[in-house]
Write a protein that holds these residues in place. Structure first.
Motif, PDB file in Angstrom:
ATOM      1  N   ILE A 143       0.875  -1.185   0.000  1.00 23.67           N
ATOM      2  CA  ILE A 143       0.000   0.000   0.000  1.00 23.67           C
ATOM      3  C   ILE A 143       0.903   1.223   0.000  1.00 23.67           C
ATOM      4  CG2 ILE A 143      -1.804   1.254   1.257  1.00 23.67           C
ATOM      5  CD1 ILE A 143      -2.669  -1.429   2.474  1.00 23.67           C
ATOM      6  N   PRO A 145       2.104   5.513  -0.765  1.00 19.76           N
ATOM      7  CA  PRO A 145       1.734   6.923  -0.660  1.00 19.76           C
ATOM      8  C   PRO A 145       1.902   7.596  -2.029  1.00 19.76           C
ATOM      9  CG  PRO A 145       4.013   6.733  -0.071  1.00 19.76           C
ATOM     10  CD  PRO A 145       3.589   5.375  -0.609  1.00 19.76           C
ATOM     11  N   LYS A 170      -1.596  -1.506  -4.062  1.00 19.62           N
ATOM     12  CA  LYS A 170      -2.659  -0.484  -4.050  1.00 19.62           C
ATOM     13  C   LYS A 170      -1.966   0.870  -4.015  1.00 19.62           C
ATOM     14  CE  LYS A 170      -5.061   2.101  -1.803  1.00 19.62           C
ATOM     15  NZ  LYS A 170      -5.080   3.558  -2.056  1.00 19.62           N
ATOM     16  N   GLY A 205      -8.931   4.478   0.693  1.00 26.38           N
ATOM     17  CA  GLY A 205      -8.561   3.724   1.890  1.00 26.38           C
ATOM     18  C   GLY A 205      -9.289   2.393   2.003  1.00 26.38           C
ATOM     19  N   GLY A 208      -7.524  -0.292   0.268  1.00 27.13           N
ATOM     20  CA  GLY A 208      -6.345  -0.685   1.050  1.00 27.13           C
ATOM     21  C   GLY A 208      -6.759  -1.586   2.211  1.00 27.13           C
ATOM     22  N   VAL A 212      -5.674  -5.434   3.232  1.00 24.48           N
ATOM     23  CA  VAL A 212      -5.165  -5.859   4.552  1.00 24.48           C
ATOM     24  C   VAL A 212      -5.918  -7.104   5.031  1.00 24.48           C
ATOM     25  CG1 VAL A 212      -4.923  -5.184   6.986  1.00 24.48           C
ATOM     26  CG2 VAL A 212      -4.471  -3.505   5.178  1.00 24.48           C
ATOM     27  N   GLY A 223       3.039   5.305   4.384  1.00 24.07           N
ATOM     28  CA  GLY A 223       2.057   6.387   4.454  1.00 24.07           C
ATOM     29  C   GLY A 223       2.095   7.016   5.828  1.00 24.07           C
ATOM     30  N   SER A 224       0.985   7.617   6.223  1.00 22.69           N
ATOM     31  CA  SER A 224       0.971   8.360   7.489  1.00 22.69           C
ATOM     32  C   SER A 224       0.951   7.410   8.692  1.00 22.69           C
ATOM     33  CB  SER A 224      -0.246   9.270   7.529  1.00 22.69           C
ATOM     34  OG  SER A 224      -1.421   8.486   7.509  1.00 22.69           O
ATOM     35  N   THR A 227      -2.660   6.154   9.556  1.00 20.65           N
ATOM     36  CA  THR A 227      -3.123   5.007   8.763  1.00 20.65           C
ATOM     37  C   THR A 227      -2.331   3.758   9.127  1.00 20.65           C
ATOM     38  OG1 THR A 227      -3.622   6.544   6.967  1.00 20.65           O
ATOM     39  CG2 THR A 227      -3.642   4.214   6.417  1.00 20.65           C
ATOM     40  N   GLY A 248       7.591  11.289   9.560  1.00 25.58           N
ATOM     41  CA  GLY A 248       8.814  11.708  10.235  1.00 25.58           C
ATOM     42  C   GLY A 248       8.768  13.174  10.591  1.00 25.58           C
ATOM     43  N   CYS A 279       9.064  12.212   3.354  1.00 29.35           N
ATOM     44  CA  CYS A 279       8.978  11.640   4.706  1.00 29.35           C
ATOM     45  C   CYS A 279      10.246  11.914   5.486  1.00 29.35           C
ATOM     46  CB  CYS A 279       8.703  10.142   4.626  1.00 29.35           C
ATOM     47  SG  CYS A 279       9.911   9.242   3.659  1.00 29.35           S
ATOM     48  N   GLU A 373       4.318  16.397  12.092  1.00 33.33           N
ATOM     49  CA  GLU A 373       4.853  16.390  10.727  1.00 33.33           C
ATOM     50  C   GLU A 373       4.115  17.459   9.916  1.00 33.33           C
ATOM     51  OE1 GLU A 373       3.820  13.048   8.095  1.00 33.33           O
ATOM     52  OE2 GLU A 373       5.932  12.919   7.555  1.00 33.33           O
ATOM     53  N   PHE A 439      16.360   1.179   5.253  1.00 32.74           N
ATOM     54  CA  PHE A 439      15.655   2.431   5.515  1.00 32.74           C
ATOM     55  C   PHE A 439      14.391   2.137   6.307  1.00 32.74           C
ATOM     56  CE2 PHE A 439      12.542   5.709   4.383  1.00 32.74           C
ATOM     57  CZ  PHE A 439      13.253   6.850   4.670  1.00 32.74           C
TER      58      PHE A 439
HETATM   59  P1  NAD Z   1      -1.957   8.024   3.910  1.00 30.08           P
HETATM   60  O1  NAD Z   1      -1.724   7.307   5.179  1.00 30.08           O
HETATM   61  O2  NAD Z   1      -3.065   8.994   3.850  1.00 30.08           O
HETATM   62  O3  NAD Z   1      -2.216   6.989   2.724  1.00 30.08           O
HETATM   63  C1  NAD Z   1      -1.280   5.998   2.372  1.00 30.08           C
HETATM   64  C2  NAD Z   1      -1.998   4.860   1.682  1.00 30.08           C
HETATM   65  O4  NAD Z   1      -2.843   4.200   2.625  1.00 30.08           O
HETATM   66  C3  NAD Z   1      -2.896   5.286   0.526  1.00 30.08           C
HETATM   67  O5  NAD Z   1      -2.722   4.371  -0.526  1.00 30.08           O
HETATM   68  C4  NAD Z   1      -4.288   5.183   1.130  1.00 30.08           C
HETATM   69  O6  NAD Z   1      -5.294   4.956   0.185  1.00 30.08           O
HETATM   70  C5  NAD Z   1      -4.130   3.987   2.046  1.00 30.08           C
HETATM   71  N1  NAD Z   1      -5.096   3.883   3.134  1.00 30.08           N
HETATM   72  C6  NAD Z   1      -5.803   4.879   3.737  1.00 30.08           C
HETATM   73  N2  NAD Z   1      -6.590   4.368   4.714  1.00 30.08           N
HETATM   74  C7  NAD Z   1      -6.378   3.035   4.737  1.00 30.08           C
HETATM   75  C8  NAD Z   1      -6.881   1.959   5.540  1.00 30.08           C
HETATM   76  N3  NAD Z   1      -7.743   2.163   6.510  1.00 30.08           N
HETATM   77  N4  NAD Z   1      -6.426   0.718   5.293  1.00 30.08           N
HETATM   78  C9  NAD Z   1      -5.511   0.507   4.320  1.00 30.08           C
HETATM   79  N5  NAD Z   1      -5.014   1.463   3.519  1.00 30.08           N
HETATM   80  C10 NAD Z   1      -5.429   2.724   3.735  1.00 30.08           C
HETATM   81  O7  NAD Z   1      -0.554   8.699   3.546  1.00 30.08           O
HETATM   82  P2  NAD Z   1      -0.205   9.656   2.310  1.00 30.08           P
HETATM   83  O8  NAD Z   1      -0.815  10.983   2.579  1.00 30.08           O
HETATM   84  O9  NAD Z   1      -0.490   8.975   1.030  1.00 30.08           O
HETATM   85  O10 NAD Z   1       1.381   9.766   2.413  1.00 30.08           O
HETATM   86  C11 NAD Z   1       2.029  10.731   3.172  1.00 30.08           C
HETATM   87  C12 NAD Z   1       2.590  10.118   4.440  1.00 30.08           C
HETATM   88  O11 NAD Z   1       3.444   9.045   4.089  1.00 30.08           O
HETATM   89  C13 NAD Z   1       3.441  11.076   5.233  1.00 30.08           C
HETATM   90  O12 NAD Z   1       3.168  10.927   6.607  1.00 30.08           O
HETATM   91  C14 NAD Z   1       4.858  10.606   4.938  1.00 30.08           C
HETATM   92  O13 NAD Z   1       5.796  10.926   5.936  1.00 30.08           O
HETATM   93  C15 NAD Z   1       4.651   9.148   4.802  1.00 30.08           C
HETATM   94  N6  NAD Z   1       5.734   8.523   4.016  1.00 30.08           N
HETATM   95  C16 NAD Z   1       6.620   7.710   4.656  1.00 30.08           C
HETATM   96  C17 NAD Z   1       7.672   7.143   3.957  1.00 30.08           C
HETATM   97  C18 NAD Z   1       8.656   6.235   4.645  1.00 30.08           C
HETATM   98  O14 NAD Z   1       9.365   5.523   3.949  1.00 30.08           O
HETATM   99  N7  NAD Z   1       8.737   6.215   5.968  1.00 30.08           N
HETATM  100  C19 NAD Z   1       7.804   7.393   2.585  1.00 30.08           C
HETATM  101  C20 NAD Z   1       6.891   8.206   1.964  1.00 30.08           C
HETATM  102  C21 NAD Z   1       5.852   8.770   2.695  1.00 30.08           C
END
Ligand code: NAD
Length: 502
Positions: A143, A145, A170, A205, A208, A212, A223-224, A227, A248, A279, A373, A439
């Motif tokens: 899944i 971002p 996804k 979401g 996604g 899961v 992602g965040s 989530t 982060g 991130c 963040e 990473f």
């Molecule tokens: P997000 O959490 O809103 O969404 C990420 C993904 O999760 C999307 O594909 C979304 O559709 C899916 N999702 C949402 N709700 C879900 C659920 N209940 N079950 C399963 N999947 C679900 O994040 P975003 O806005 O797309 O990305 C930004 C965030 O990602 C920032 O916080 C950033 O720091 C983080 N990020 C982290 C890294 C890393 O490697 N640590 C890399 C890139 C981005």
């Protein structure tokens, strides 16, 4: 896929991909419901038999063909990335280049790192041969971002495939076209493979969440944090393991002996490139008082020339996700309300989907701009008296993704004191471009590692095999045939083996 607009009634069954700079609809995709997700996972499960039983060399060939296909289609791909994500075409190319480095590294190293290994059986089991074999998990659900829609999910996709798993991906609802381009390129490059080695399911979401709960063998999420926590809770119902790459609040330490110009140059870029939607981007800086004025002046000088836009000359693009703009605004307001000074920009720097660089000095550490963040082209800079104070404040965050240190002679020593998954010394973000380095973060930044050897192992299960080669008379330890003389011998051996150290 059609290019017609959807009605609101169809909003949960169709997904519009939008150009963030203009709001124009680029394409519309059918949203995968639970049944469609299960069908994709079933297809991937069937393909896992073929893909998982190939040799590492065969999989390497398929992955490298995919890489070559992406290179051949790079112009078209980078234009799509620019259009759907907003980042400049050159930045799209740099992102693709990093993803290709990871695909190649995973393809070329999986055999060496995951091949069966002989393990010493130890003195008491000397009649056994012991082997450790790494097996693929089966089907991995990825899944992703939207901020690095090629590079970031590939930290899981390429490594999971190289380890012998099939993948159902996804993509983010903000980068659906990009995610599908990636999977289509794999299929185009490898027409002889069965369907299902690398599939996508499109949606929000809920799609996604369906992935899961679909019975995949692991979920690799980026992602965040919010989530990520939800996914971990949902995955608990089926004990599906999770890899979580979350948010982060990365800190940079600029020590008294830093090359101040180099530090300012790196911070200016690290805080604002990709509109700050990175991130592991720079969000907080702790600078020694003795070099503070020079450092702040240099950051300000550089960022005064940096402009967002969607033309060829833009330094970075628009905010990809409209709702993020309100968060950035709230953080700037909160910083100013909590003692901070805007040395460059301020609330007026937000111009539609574009945000000009904002530099905030000596903001209260408890303000939202320092604690949460921001994910925008802003940076807080705090004056500190020495390295100890800088380290203490840098480590105070609930996040612990990565960090950077600028110091001519103590960089490594300072780096070792930081509670994070990665640190760049005299640079920013360098670890993310070195494929052999894992990473991932600690605390609210996530669980597990992508990239490098640990990133391959995330997608395997260790299988231990102990084979009895011969029997040792009188040493039947794992049998009711064990005799008193065996126990007598053991009582003599144990002090010799384990009890000699004072
Ligand atoms: P997000 O959490 O809103 O969404 C990420 C993904 O999760 C999307 O594909 C979304 O559709 C899916 N999702 C949402 N709700 C879900 C659920 N209940 N079950 C399963 N999947 C679900 O994040 P975003 O806005 O797309 O990305 C930004 C965030 O990602 C920032 O916080 C950033 O720091 C983080 N990020 C982290 C890294 C890393 O490697 N640590 C890399 C890139 C981005």
């Amino acid at each position: 896929m059609t290019t017609t607009e959807t009605t609101s009634a169809a909003a949960d069954t169709a997904l519009q991909s939008v150009d963030p700079a203009t709001g124009a609809v680029i394409a519309t995709y059918t949203v995968a419901d639970e049944a469609a997700v299960r069908a994709a996972v079933a297809k991937a499960r069937t393909a896992a038999d073929t893909w998982g039983s190939l040799s590492f060399d065969d999989r390497r060939r398929y992955l490298l063909r995919w890489s070559s296909r992406l290179v051949a289609d790079s112009k078209e791909f980078c234009e799509l990335i620019h259009k759907e994500n907003g980042k400049p075409v050159d930045d799209a190319f740099l992102e693709l280049m990093l993803a290709l480095e990871h695909i190649t590294w995973a393809a070329k190293n999986a055999g060496k790192l995951l091949s069966p290994k002989k393990i010493s059986p130890g003195a008491l089991m000397a009649n056994f041969s012991a082997r450790l074999e790494q097996r693929p998990l089966g089907v991995v659900g990825v899944i992703g971002p939207w901020n690095y829609p090629v590079y970031t999910p590939n930290g899981s996709i390429a490594y999971a495939l190289a380890a012998g798993n099939t993948v159902v991906f996804k993509p983010s609802e903000y980068s659906t076209g990009i995610g599908n381009f990636l999977a289509d390129a794999f299929k185009k490059a490898n027409p002889d493979l069965p369907e299902g080695v690398f599939e996508t399911v499109n949606g929000f979401g809920a799609t996604g969440a369906a992935l899961v709960g679909s019975g995949v063998d692991k979920i690799a999420f980026t992602g965040s944090t919010k989530t990520g926590k939800r996914i971990m809770a949902d995955a608990a119902a089926t004990l599906t393991p999770v890899l979580l790459e979350c948010g982060g609040k990365d800190a940079v330490i600029v020590a008294a002996d830093a090359d101040v110009k180099a530090a300012a140059d790196a911070v200016a870029w690290g805080a604002t490139a990709n509109s700050g939607q990175t991130c592991a981007g720079v969000e907080r800086v702790y600078v020694d008082r003795s070099v503070r004025d020079e450092f702040v002046a240099e950051v300000k000088r550089i960022l005064s020339e940096v402009k967002p836009g969607s033309d060829d000359k833009a330094s970075y693009g628009p905010m990809t996700m409209p709702s993020q703009i309100d968060i950035v605004r709230r953080h700037i307001d909160d910083a100013l309300a909590h003692g901070g000074t805007a040395v460059l920009g301020g609330p007026d720097s937000i111009k539609g989907p574009f945000i000009e660089p904002v530099v905030l000095l000596d903001v209260d550490e408890n303000s939202e701009a320092v604690a949460e963040e921001t994910f925008g082209p802003t940076v807080t800079i705090r004056t500190v008296d020495g390295v100890d104070e800088a380290v203490e404040l840098a480590n105070k965050s609930v996040y612990g993704l990565s960090s950077a240190v600028f110091s001519k002679s103590h960089g490594l020593a300072i780096a070792r004191r930081l509670r994070v998954g990665a640190t760049s010394v005299n640079s920013v973000l360098a670890f993310a471009a070195i494929a052999g380095l894992p990473f991932g973060g600690v605390g609210d930044s996530g669980i597990g590692r992508i990239h490098g050897e640990p990133g391959l192992r995330e997608f395997t299960r260790p299988h231990s095999i102990a084979e009895q080669k011969f029997t040792i008379p009188g040493m039947a330890l794992l049998s009711y045939a064990r005799t008193d003389s065996t126990m007598g011998l053991l009582r003599k051996m144990v002090p010799f083996l384990y009890g000699r150290h004072k």
